[in-house]
Scaffold this motif. Structure first.
Motif, PDB file in Angstrom:
ATOM      1  N   SER A 240       9.285   7.300 -11.456  1.00 40.14           N
ATOM      2  CA  SER A 240      10.518   8.016 -12.566  1.00 40.14           C
ATOM      3  C   SER A 240       9.531   7.613 -14.013  1.00 40.14           C
ATOM      4  CB  SER A 240      11.652   7.503 -12.501  1.00 40.14           C
ATOM      5  OG  SER A 240      12.380   7.507 -11.161  1.00 40.14           O
ATOM      6  N   LEU A 241       9.652   8.588 -14.625  1.00 40.97           N
ATOM      7  CA  LEU A 241       9.138   8.717 -16.631  1.00 40.97           C
ATOM      8  C   LEU A 241       9.913   8.979 -17.038  1.00 40.97           C
ATOM      9  CD1 LEU A 241       5.381  10.458 -15.553  1.00 40.97           C
ATOM     10  CD2 LEU A 241       6.007   8.381 -15.644  1.00 40.97           C
ATOM     11  N   PHE A 242       9.489   8.429 -18.410  1.00 36.75           N
ATOM     12  CA  PHE A 242      10.302   9.166 -19.736  1.00 36.75           C
ATOM     13  C   PHE A 242       9.918  10.167 -20.288  1.00 36.75           C
ATOM     14  CE2 PHE A 242      12.104   4.814 -18.528  1.00 36.75           C
ATOM     15  CZ  PHE A 242      13.234   5.239 -18.307  1.00 36.75           C
ATOM     16  N   VAL A 243      10.745  11.573 -20.115  1.00 38.70           N
ATOM     17  CA  VAL A 243       9.785  12.298 -21.111  1.00 38.70           C
ATOM     18  C   VAL A 243      10.300  12.589 -22.283  1.00 38.70           C
ATOM     19  CG1 VAL A 243       8.670  14.023 -21.256  1.00 38.70           C
ATOM     20  CG2 VAL A 243       8.127  12.857 -18.869  1.00 38.70           C
ATOM     21  N   GLY A 244      10.387  12.196 -23.521  1.00 37.34           N
ATOM     22  CA  GLY A 244      11.163  12.649 -24.677  1.00 37.34           C
ATOM     23  C   GLY A 244      12.136  11.984 -24.569  1.00 37.34           C
ATOM     24  N   GLY A 245      12.813  10.642 -23.889  1.00 32.77           N
ATOM     25  CA  GLY A 245      13.422  10.203 -23.980  1.00 32.77           C
ATOM     26  C   GLY A 245      14.149   9.713 -22.639  1.00 32.77           C
ATOM     27  N   ARG A 246      14.306  11.607 -21.800  1.00 36.93           N
ATOM     28  CA  ARG A 246      14.861  11.839 -20.840  1.00 36.93           C
ATOM     29  C   ARG A 246      14.208  10.944 -19.705  1.00 36.93           C
ATOM     30  NH1 ARG A 246      15.520  17.760 -21.270  1.00 36.93           N
ATOM     31  NH2 ARG A 246      13.133  17.583 -21.922  1.00 36.93           N
ATOM     32  N   GLY A 247      15.274  10.456 -18.549  1.00 35.84           N
ATOM     33  CA  GLY A 247      14.825  10.563 -16.930  1.00 35.84           C
ATOM     34  C   GLY A 247      13.890  11.724 -16.358  1.00 35.84           C
ATOM     35  N   VAL A 248      12.621  11.665 -16.031  1.00 33.74           N
ATOM     36  CA  VAL A 248      11.703  12.843 -14.658  1.00 33.74           C
ATOM     37  C   VAL A 248      11.841  11.790 -14.056  1.00 33.74           C
ATOM     38  CG1 VAL A 248      10.762  14.477 -14.765  1.00 33.74           C
ATOM     39  CG2 VAL A 248      12.055  13.706 -16.532  1.00 33.74           C
ATOM     40  N   ASP A 249      12.094  12.543 -12.344  1.00 29.10           N
ATOM     41  CA  ASP A 249      11.720  12.264 -11.527  1.00 29.10           C
ATOM     42  C   ASP A 249      10.932  13.167 -10.548  1.00 29.10           C
ATOM     43  OD1 ASP A 249      13.274   9.807 -10.771  1.00 29.10           O
ATOM     44  OD2 ASP A 249      15.051  11.029 -10.174  1.00 29.10           O
ATOM     45  N   LEU A 250       9.245  11.907 -10.204  1.00 30.97           N
ATOM     46  CA  LEU A 250       8.310  13.197 -10.215  1.00 30.97           C
ATOM     47  C   LEU A 250       8.045  12.791  -8.482  1.00 30.97           C
ATOM     48  CD1 LEU A 250       5.329  12.528 -12.845  1.00 30.97           C
ATOM     49  CD2 LEU A 250       7.809  14.206 -12.620  1.00 30.97           C
ATOM     50  N   ARG A 251       8.443  13.697  -7.396  1.00 32.68           N
ATOM     51  CA  ARG A 251       7.791  14.319  -6.402  1.00 32.68           C
ATOM     52  C   ARG A 251       6.032  14.523  -6.355  1.00 32.68           C
ATOM     53  NH1 ARG A 251      11.763  11.313  -6.883  1.00 32.68           N
ATOM     54  NH2 ARG A 251      13.642  11.324  -5.453  1.00 32.68           N
ATOM     55  N   ILE A 252       5.011  13.090  -5.967  1.00 27.85           N
ATOM     56  CA  ILE A 252       3.617  13.711  -5.870  1.00 27.85           C
ATOM     57  C   ILE A 252       3.277  13.899  -4.076  1.00 27.85           C
ATOM     58  CG2 ILE A 252       1.228  12.804  -6.617  1.00 27.85           C
ATOM     59  CD1 ILE A 252       3.512  10.295  -8.206  1.00 27.85           C
ATOM     60  N   SER A 253       2.430  14.691  -3.775  1.00 30.82           N
ATOM     61  CA  SER A 253       1.877  15.388  -2.640  1.00 30.82           C
ATOM     62  C   SER A 253       0.705  15.494  -3.243  1.00 30.82           C
ATOM     63  CB  SER A 253       2.522  15.937  -2.357  1.00 30.82           C
ATOM     64  OG  SER A 253       1.857  16.951  -1.122  1.00 30.82           O
ATOM     65  N   THR A 254      -0.990  15.048  -1.942  1.00 30.35           N
ATOM     66  CA  THR A 254      -2.103  15.332  -2.393  1.00 30.35           C
ATOM     67  C   THR A 254      -2.195  15.626  -2.094  1.00 30.35           C
ATOM     68  OG1 THR A 254      -3.423  12.682  -1.414  1.00 30.35           O
ATOM     69  CG2 THR A 254      -2.699  12.595  -3.947  1.00 30.35           C
ATOM     70  N   LEU A 255      -3.289  16.319  -1.637  1.00 29.50           N
ATOM     71  CA  LEU A 255      -4.135  16.842  -0.208  1.00 29.50           C
ATOM     72  C   LEU A 255      -5.235  16.828  -0.005  1.00 29.50           C
ATOM     73  CD1 LEU A 255      -3.899  18.608   2.819  1.00 29.50           C
ATOM     74  CD2 LEU A 255      -3.385  20.893   1.416  1.00 29.50           C
ATOM     75  N   PRO A 256      -6.750  16.694   1.004  1.00 26.03           N
ATOM     76  CA  PRO A 256      -7.732  17.016   0.037  1.00 26.03           C
ATOM     77  C   PRO A 256      -8.246  17.873   0.782  1.00 26.03           C
ATOM     78  CG  PRO A 256      -7.171  15.104   1.849  1.00 26.03           C
ATOM     79  CD  PRO A 256      -5.672  15.572   1.900  1.00 26.03           C
ATOM     80  N   THR A 257      -8.911  18.774  -0.105  1.00 30.10           N
ATOM     81  CA  THR A 257      -9.890  20.259  -0.188  1.00 30.10           C
ATOM     82  C   THR A 257     -11.861  20.019  -0.142  1.00 30.10           C
ATOM     83  OG1 THR A 257      -9.369  20.406  -2.496  1.00 30.10           O
ATOM     84  CG2 THR A 257      -7.611  20.435  -0.794  1.00 30.10           C
ATOM     85  N   VAL A 258     -12.364  21.058   0.472  1.00 26.52           N
ATOM     86  CA  VAL A 258     -13.594  20.803   0.101  1.00 26.52           C
ATOM     87  C   VAL A 258     -14.201  20.344  -0.985  1.00 26.52           C
ATOM     88  CG1 VAL A 258     -13.463  22.500   1.921  1.00 26.52           C
ATOM     89  CG2 VAL A 258     -13.569  22.945  -0.260  1.00 26.52           C
ATOM     90  N   HIS A 259     -13.167  20.583  -1.953  1.00 28.73           N
ATOM     91  CA  HIS A 259     -13.751  20.133  -3.816  1.00 28.73           C
ATOM     92  C   HIS A 259     -12.805  19.079  -4.271  1.00 28.73           C
ATOM     93  CE1 HIS A 259     -15.901  23.490  -3.768  1.00 28.73           C
ATOM     94  NE2 HIS A 259     -14.972  25.089  -3.410  1.00 28.73           N
ATOM     95  N   GLY A 260     -12.228  18.457  -3.824  1.00 34.38           N
ATOM     96  CA  GLY A 260     -11.523  17.436  -4.224  1.00 34.38           C
ATOM     97  C   GLY A 260     -10.049  17.461  -3.720  1.00 34.38           C
ATOM     98  N   GLU A 261      -9.523  16.688  -3.896  1.00 34.51           N
ATOM     99  CA  GLU A 261      -7.511  16.283  -4.429  1.00 34.51           C
ATOM    100  C   GLU A 261      -6.770  17.109  -4.515  1.00 34.51           C
ATOM    101  OE1 GLU A 261      -6.571  11.563  -2.569  1.00 34.51           O
ATOM    102  OE2 GLU A 261      -7.702  11.797  -4.233  1.00 34.51           O
ATOM    103  N   ASN A 262      -6.054  17.874  -3.731  1.00 36.68           N
ATOM    104  CA  ASN A 262      -5.417  19.220  -4.529  1.00 36.68           C
ATOM    105  C   ASN A 262      -3.618  17.975  -5.080  1.00 36.68           C
ATOM    106  OD1 ASN A 262      -5.512  21.851  -5.632  1.00 36.68           O
ATOM    107  ND2 ASN A 262      -2.996  21.588  -4.064  1.00 36.68           N
ATOM    108  N   VAL A 263      -3.832  18.414  -6.002  1.00 32.87           N
ATOM    109  CA  VAL A 263      -2.321  17.566  -5.588  1.00 32.87           C
ATOM    110  C   VAL A 263      -1.286  18.395  -6.632  1.00 32.87           C
ATOM    111  CG1 VAL A 263      -1.260  15.457  -7.600  1.00 32.87           C
ATOM    112  CG2 VAL A 263      -3.884  15.758  -7.088  1.00 32.87           C
ATOM    113  N   VAL A 264      -0.103  18.011  -6.134  1.00 31.65           N
ATOM    114  CA  VAL A 264       1.666  18.713  -6.268  1.00 31.65           C
ATOM    115  C   VAL A 264       2.343  17.476  -6.851  1.00 31.65           C
ATOM    116  CG1 VAL A 264       2.867  20.648  -6.201  1.00 31.65           C
ATOM    117  CG2 VAL A 264       0.587  21.092  -5.156  1.00 31.65           C
ATOM    118  N   VAL A 265       2.646  17.943  -8.261  1.00 31.21           N
ATOM    119  CA  VAL A 265       4.481  17.224  -8.969  1.00 31.21           C
ATOM    120  C   VAL A 265       5.377  17.871  -8.671  1.00 31.21           C
ATOM    121  CG1 VAL A 265       4.835  15.598 -10.660  1.00 31.21           C
ATOM    122  CG2 VAL A 265       2.375  15.490 -10.012  1.00 31.21           C
TER     123      VAL A 265
END
Length: 500
Positions: free
Chosen positions: A197-222
């Motif tokens: 959970s982050l505070f962005v602009g004083g508001r709470g934001v929940d982030l769901r993070i997913s990483t996946l190894p690829t041939v060029h590095g880790e692909n990240v989706v937030v």
């Protein structure tokens, strides 16, 4: 967010508020030893070495025309936050482009063994997150390539690449995200999932993070989820006036199952919450079991699935049944066990709301059969289904009409010899040149009648069920999409992209 909520953990997991930064220039922050944390209506929250410094408070109030509220911070914290918010030198954060911040981050793109990265990398991620939240993005994608790191955002269902950064930033930024998400920074060979959970602009934001190894590095989706109470009703979502009362009637039933169906990201949960928000939660015990809890609703008891701790949908639903509920919202009917308990709850006098992945309202009956629910139980418990998609709206500021082509008339089910107009947005400042702005629901509403329940209990196939439903006034989703295209609400390509 109140000043008392700004503790060490909150400051570690907060993204600088660009609006607050604009109101308080760096020279003012350095002069008085303070940092702007958030702006909320007529208040501005400040981190200060002395929250009782009346001279500083009066000056900030004069400059910002907002009532300042001070939070006690140490000198070290203030200096670190000034560098993080404004960057090095006298340049203000809002005047720096992403490319400039990226170049600074590339110079110091090192990662310590404990996952620590240099401040420019932290500032780059902060800026990307702030931009994503400000633009209303639901997902932030970091896609490593051989020669670059592509940054993409999904806004209103459409994903587009917004930045192309140096490839050397892939590891530092991925590491920063993994650190705040509680992931293993040493593991780059396996997929990982986390949340924060982050505070962005004083508001709470929940982030769901997913990483996946690829041939060029880790692909990240937030995945970005706003921690806010839903404030829209069924009419605001785009439901036809004649259908709103039917939906409300479904949600006022004392027992039964009401389902929202559609693919991932089609707004199913939002529809359920919009209807829930209209219930009298003082007179009823309304409880939910979700993964994740996407909106905070007042006077409703909401529970978060935690499979690592053993709290699964089926186990949680059993527990909810012992909490004397009137209305139960289950995030998803995804397996046989959960579905069986939900059916049992509906049979014993509870109203059960849930989502299910099907392509249409009629197909929901088939899906329940596949989950091994007996036909007579489906007809006895299922009250109604809303099957929906989300379609992008034609921008009202630059909308133009044109005659439909022969191929488009065929798609719309209109005779070639008949005249018909479709609408497009030519692109303007309001829509950022896309010609489309926002999304609306395209749906079909199936309310079970005695005739339809009888057909279901007899095991009728989908074609027969559709025929029976049409006699009761059922309007398929394709016909609703057609109405919206001809009304200029959605573009013609929504007929093929949104509706099969």
């Amino acid at each position: 967010m109140s000043p008392t909520g700004w503790n060490a953990s909150a400051l570690e997991n907060f993204v600088p508020d660009e609006k607050a930064t604009e109101l308080v220039p760096r020279p003012v922050a350095a002069r008085y030893g303070l940092v702007p944390l958030a702006v909320n209506d007529d208040r501005i929250t400040l981190g200060m070495r002395d929250p009782d410094d009346l001279e500083a408070l009066d000056y900030v109030q004069m400059v910002t025309r907002r009532r300042p509220e001070g939070v006690l911070l140490g000198d070290t914290q203030i200096h670190e936050l000034i560098d993080r918010i404004y960057g090095p030198g006298e340049a203000e954060a809002r005047e720096e482009s992403i490319d400039k911040i990226a170049q600074m981050a590339l110079i110091s793109a090192t990662v310590e063994s404990d996952g620590t990265v240099e401040m420019p990398v932290v500032r780059l991620f902060d800026r990307l997150m702030a931009d994503a939240v400000r633009q209303g993005a639901t997902d932030l994608h970091l896609q490593p390539g051989e020669d670059e790191l592509a940054v993409a955002m999904r806004v209103d269902g459409l994903m587009s690449t917004v930045h192309r950064l140096p490839a050397g930033l892939s590891v530092p930024i991925a590491t920063r995200i993994k650190v705040i998400g509680g992931l293993d920074i040493s593991e780059r060979r396996l997929p990982q999932d986390g949340k924060i959970s982050l505070f962005v602009g004083g508001r709470g934001v929940d982030l769901r993070i997913s990483t996946l190894p690829t041939v060029h590095g880790e692909n990240v989706v937030v995945r970005i989820l706003q921690q806010s109470s839903i404030r829209v009703g069924l009419m605001d979502l785009g439901f036809r006036e004649r259908d709103v009362e039917q939906v409300r009637a479904l949600f006022r039933r004392p027992h039964g199952i009401v389902l929202a169906s559609g693919p991932t990201g089609s707004g199913k949960t939002t529809t359920l919450y919009a209807a829930l928000s209209e219930l009298d939660c003082e007179a009823q015990n309304v409880m939910t079991l979700e993964d994740p809890v996407e909106y905070r609703l007042p006077r409703i008891r909401q529970s978060q699935i935690n499979e690592r701790a053993g709290l699964t949908f089926s186990r949680g639903l059993r527990a909810l049944m012992r909490q004397d509920p009137d209305v139960i919202l289950v995030g998803e009917m995804r397996d046989k066990e959960t579905t069986e308990i939900a059916v049992r709850a509906a049979l014993t006098g509870h109203l059960v709301l849930s989502t299910i992945h099907t392509n249409g309202a009629i197909g929901t009956v088939t899906r329940l059969r596949n989950l091994e629910v007996e036909p007579f139980l489906i007809s006895a418990t299922l009250a109604g289904v809303v099957s929906q998609r989300l379609a992008r709206r034609v921008c009202p500021s630059c909308r133009e009409s044109r005659p439909a082509t022969d191929a488009e008339k065929k798609l719309l089910g209109i005779a070639i010899t008949d005249s018909a107009n479709v609408h497009e947005g030519k692109g303007c400042d309001d829509c950022g040149g896309f010609g489309m702005k926002g999304r609306r629901v395209v749906y079909e509403l199936l309310v079970l009648t005695e005739e339809l329940s009888e057909a279901i209990s007899q095991g009728a196939d989908e074609a027969t069920l559709l025929e029976v439903a049409r006699k009761s006034g059922f309007v398929p989703i394709r016909e609703h999409a057609r109405e919206l295209v001809l009304a200029g609400e959605i573009p013609i390509d929504a007929m093929s992209r949104v509706v099969a």
